[in-house]
Enzyme design. Structure first.
Site, PDB file in Angstrom:
ATOM      1  N   GLY A  52       0.841  -1.205   0.000  1.00  0.00           N
ATOM      2  CA  GLY A  52       0.000   0.000   0.000  1.00  0.00           C
ATOM      3  C   GLY A  52       0.871   1.248   0.000  1.00  0.00           C
ATOM      4  O   GLY A  52       1.903   1.288   0.659  1.00  0.00           O
TER       5      GLY A  52
ATOM      6  N   ASP B  65       5.655  -5.502   5.622  1.00  0.00           N
ATOM      7  CA  ASP B  65       5.876  -6.883   5.992  1.00  0.00           C
ATOM      8  C   ASP B  65       5.799  -7.864   4.796  1.00  0.00           C
ATOM      9  O   ASP B  65       6.686  -8.699   4.588  1.00  0.00           O
ATOM     10  CB  ASP B  65       4.796  -7.131   7.074  1.00  0.00           C
ATOM     11  CG  ASP B  65       4.435  -8.537   7.290  1.00  0.00           C
ATOM     12  OD1 ASP B  65       5.320  -9.366   7.142  1.00  0.00           O
ATOM     13  OD2 ASP B  65       3.266  -8.794   7.639  1.00  0.00           O
TER      14      ASP B  65
ATOM     15  N   THR C 103       6.196  -7.181   1.617  1.00  0.00           N
ATOM     16  CA  THR C 103       7.313  -6.906   0.699  1.00  0.00           C
ATOM     17  C   THR C 103       8.597  -7.556   1.219  1.00  0.00           C
ATOM     18  O   THR C 103       9.365  -8.144   0.446  1.00  0.00           O
ATOM     19  CB  THR C 103       7.511  -5.376   0.562  1.00  0.00           C
ATOM     20  OG1 THR C 103       6.277  -4.807   0.118  1.00  0.00           O
ATOM     21  CG2 THR C 103       8.615  -5.018  -0.404  1.00  0.00           C
TER      22      THR C 103
ATOM     23  N   THR D 249       5.098   2.071   5.922  1.00  0.00           N
ATOM     24  CA  THR D 249       3.676   1.757   6.063  1.00  0.00           C
ATOM     25  C   THR D 249       3.034   2.740   7.035  1.00  0.00           C
ATOM     26  O   THR D 249       3.653   3.141   8.024  1.00  0.00           O
ATOM     27  CB  THR D 249       3.367   0.326   6.560  1.00  0.00           C
ATOM     28  OG1 THR D 249       2.015   0.271   6.992  1.00  0.00           O
ATOM     29  CG2 THR D 249       4.223  -0.133   7.716  1.00  0.00           C
TER      30      THR D 249
ATOM     31  N   ASP E 277       0.812   1.851   8.889  1.00  0.00           N
ATOM     32  CA  ASP E 277       0.388   1.049  10.050  1.00  0.00           C
ATOM     33  C   ASP E 277       1.426   1.069  11.175  1.00  0.00           C
ATOM     34  O   ASP E 277       1.098   0.742  12.317  1.00  0.00           O
ATOM     35  CB  ASP E 277       0.151  -0.412   9.629  1.00  0.00           C
ATOM     36  CG  ASP E 277      -0.872  -0.543   8.510  1.00  0.00           C
ATOM     37  OD1 ASP E 277      -1.679   0.386   8.338  1.00  0.00           O
ATOM     38  OD2 ASP E 277      -0.848  -1.569   7.805  1.00  0.00           O
TER      39      ASP E 277
ATOM     40  N   GLY F 155      -4.948   0.548   9.796  1.00  0.00           N
ATOM     41  CA  GLY F 155      -3.888   0.121  10.712  1.00  0.00           C
ATOM     42  C   GLY F 155      -3.754  -1.383  10.785  1.00  0.00           C
ATOM     43  O   GLY F 155      -2.872  -1.909  11.469  1.00  0.00           O
TER      44      GLY F 155
ATOM     45  N   ARG G  17     -22.919   8.652  14.840  1.00  0.00           N
ATOM     46  CA  ARG G  17     -22.550   8.719  13.418  1.00  0.00           C
ATOM     47  C   ARG G  17     -21.134   8.184  13.241  1.00  0.00           C
ATOM     48  O   ARG G  17     -20.307   8.266  14.154  1.00  0.00           O
ATOM     49  CB  ARG G  17     -22.577  10.174  12.914  1.00  0.00           C
ATOM     50  CG  ARG G  17     -23.956  10.793  12.906  1.00  0.00           C
ATOM     51  CD  ARG G  17     -24.812  10.245  11.764  1.00  0.00           C
ATOM     52  NE  ARG G  17     -26.067  10.953  11.655  1.00  0.00           N
ATOM     53  CZ  ARG G  17     -27.188  10.647  12.317  1.00  0.00           C
ATOM     54  NH1 ARG G  17     -27.191   9.629  13.174  1.00  0.00           N
ATOM     55  NH2 ARG G  17     -28.295  11.334  12.140  1.00  0.00           N
TER      56      ARG G  17
ATOM     57  N   HIS H 136      -8.707   5.373   2.946  1.00  0.00           N
ATOM     58  CA  HIS H 136      -7.466   5.680   2.224  1.00  0.00           C
ATOM     59  C   HIS H 136      -7.045   7.144   2.318  1.00  0.00           C
ATOM     60  O   HIS H 136      -5.948   7.495   1.886  1.00  0.00           O
ATOM     61  CB  HIS H 136      -7.603   5.266   0.755  1.00  0.00           C
ATOM     62  CG  HIS H 136      -7.741   3.782   0.597  1.00  0.00           C
ATOM     63  ND1 HIS H 136      -8.923   3.121   0.814  1.00  0.00           N
ATOM     64  CD2 HIS H 136      -6.820   2.839   0.297  1.00  0.00           C
ATOM     65  CE1 HIS H 136      -8.734   1.827   0.625  1.00  0.00           C
ATOM     66  NE2 HIS H 136      -7.480   1.616   0.308  1.00  0.00           N
TER      67      HIS H 136
HETATM   68  O1  F6P Z   1      -1.058  -1.577   5.125  1.00  0.00           O
HETATM   69  C1  F6P Z   1      -1.579  -0.362   4.764  1.00  0.00           C
HETATM   70  C2  F6P Z   1      -3.063  -0.414   4.658  1.00  0.00           C
HETATM   71  O2  F6P Z   1      -3.506   0.896   4.320  1.00  0.00           O
HETATM   72  C3  F6P Z   1      -3.810  -0.945   5.873  1.00  0.00           C
HETATM   73  O3  F6P Z   1      -3.897  -0.023   6.927  1.00  0.00           O
HETATM   74  C4  F6P Z   1      -5.132  -1.315   5.268  1.00  0.00           C
HETATM   75  O4  F6P Z   1      -5.738  -2.339   6.011  1.00  0.00           O
HETATM   76  C5  F6P Z   1      -4.765  -1.797   3.895  1.00  0.00           C
HETATM   77  O5  F6P Z   1      -3.496  -1.254   3.595  1.00  0.00           O
HETATM   78  C6  F6P Z   1      -5.751  -1.393   2.811  1.00  0.00           C
HETATM   79  O6  F6P Z   1      -5.379  -1.965   1.595  1.00  0.00           O
HETATM   80  P1  F6P Z   1      -6.039  -1.597   0.181  1.00  0.00           P
HETATM   81  O7  F6P Z   1      -5.296  -0.415  -0.361  1.00  0.00           O
HETATM   82  O8  F6P Z   1      -5.843  -2.824  -0.630  1.00  0.00           O
HETATM   83  O9  F6P Z   1      -7.478  -1.272   0.426  1.00  0.00           O
END
Ligand code: F6P
Length: 365
Positions: free
Chosen positions: A16, A120, A122, A142, A144, A187, A283, A289
């Site tokens: 990601g 991880d 990669t 990342t 995360d 995360g 709510r 993203h």
């Molecule tokens: O690892 C980064 C991350 O943004 C995570 O927080 C999330 O769970 C995942 O990637 C989302 O992946 P995608 O871009 O495939 O929706």
């Protein structure tokens, strides 16, 4: 005899995306050229481009002006690896091992090292390629912040900044409408982003994957706050949080991906539970993203640049098979084989959890 510095290296961004990837690409390219005359080839779209032999020659001109840009100029993928490459056969997608093709492309380009920038998944693939004879190095990224061996990954600070700004904005509307406002953040299986953005944004309740929550405890906190005259509450939830004895909320399954499960939706579940049981208007805002976008913060630009420079130093010293890492204030390196397949979660006895509790934040337990 002194071992020689590699002459030509490959680089790819995989997994990601996150803010700071371009800062790393720039730092690697500039250091390689300025300090050692090393040529840098950038594969496009991560390991997919390596299999398909799609690449660009990274020059100083090519990387000029990208320090502050979000995303990655090389592109990335988080669901295609050389060991699980999708091929259409008889109208159906099947996954094939194309690692030999990737290695042959690497060799034909005269590359001596493959520098993998990723998380991880990669690092796991980098290790597998190393076992098949490739020379590899790694840089951790990342949002995360869950990579084993490093205290920080770049991308996290930018995501934290975006999440905190969102919580700040949610506060005013929560106050006006006397509502419970839930903010769901990414995360994966680690609660760093949820916990740190909740502390920075003054959340009242935070739910993280490391601590399964109880809805009664959450409702109690909301009721107590109302009793004390606080008619609104802010709840931050990490996408990997789950109730005690309950299940993860999975949004989709991505076949072929090193991490096929995509999480998301726990915020709505929690909202339903709150409304059903204590009838307080609730709510949900899912940041999704959004936290991966935008320009990198100065802290991420700095960390990404330090990582990029140090990774080239390591390569020049022929210290291969290692990932650069931040430990304390220092940039060190750790063996890549220790990183892949592990997740650095928030330790239950950590000061960051104590900090949250001490300022009166509920962790839903
Ligand atoms: O690892 C980064 C991350 O943004 C995570 O927080 C999330 O769970 C995942 O990637 C989302 O992946 P995608 O871009 O495939 O929706």
């Amino acid at each position: 005899m002194k071992a020689s510095v590699p002459k030509r290296i490959g680089l790819l961004t995989c997994g990601g995306d996150c803010p700071g990837l371009n800062a790393v690409i720039r730092a690697v390219t500039k250091t390689a050229i300025n300090e050692y005359d090393i040529e840098v080839v950038g594969f496009q779209d991560g390991f997919q481009g390596m299999v398909e032999n799609r690449y660009v020659n990274l020059t100083k001109d090519y990387v000029s002006g990208i320090l502050t840009q979000g995303g990655t100029i090389l592109g990335t993928t988080n669901h295609i690896t050389p060991f699980n490459y999708p091929v259409l056969e008889g109208g159906k997608t099947v996954f094939k091992d194309r690692s030999e093709q990737a290695i042959s492309n690497y060799e034909s380009l005269g590359l001596e090292v493959l520098l993998c920038i990723g998380g991880d998944g990669t690092m796991t693939v980098a290790k597998m390629l190393e076992e098949r004879g490739l020379t590899v190095a790694g840089i951790p990224k990342t949002i995360d912040n869950d990579l084993f061996g490093t205290d920080r990954t770049f991308g996290f600070d930018s995501a934290l900044t975006t999440a905190t700004e969102a919580i700040d904005k949610i506060h005013t509307t929560a106050q006006s409408h006397h509502r419970v406002m839930i903010v769901e953040v990414m995360g994966r299986y680690a609660g760093w982003l949820a916990l740190e953005s909740s502390i920075a944004g003054g959340g009242d309740i935070v739910l993280i994957p490391e601590i399964p929550f109880e809805i009664d405890s959450i409702n109690e906190t909301i009721k107590e706050r109302r009793y004390d005259g606080k008619r609104f509450s802010i709840l931050v939830v990490g996408e990997g949080a789950k109730p005690k004895g309950g299940e993860l909320v999975v949004q989709r399954n991505v076949p072929g991906s090193p991490e096929p499960l995509r999480l998301g939706g726990i915020g709505n579940k929690v909202a339903d539970m709150i409304e059903q049981e204590i009838n307080v208007e609730t709510r949900v805002t899912t940041l999704g993203h959004l936290v991966r976008g935008g320009i990198p913060t100065p802290a991420d630009r700095l960390l990404a640049t330090r990582f990029g420079v140090e990774a080239v130093y390591l390569i020049a010293k022929r210290k291969f098979g290692r990932m650069v890492a931040l430990q304390g204030q220092e940039i060190v390196s750790v063996p890549i084989e220790e990183v892949g397949g592990r997740t650095r979660v928030v330790p239950l006895d950590s000061s960051i959890i104590r900090t949250a509790r001490s300022v009166g934040m509920s962790l839903g337990d």
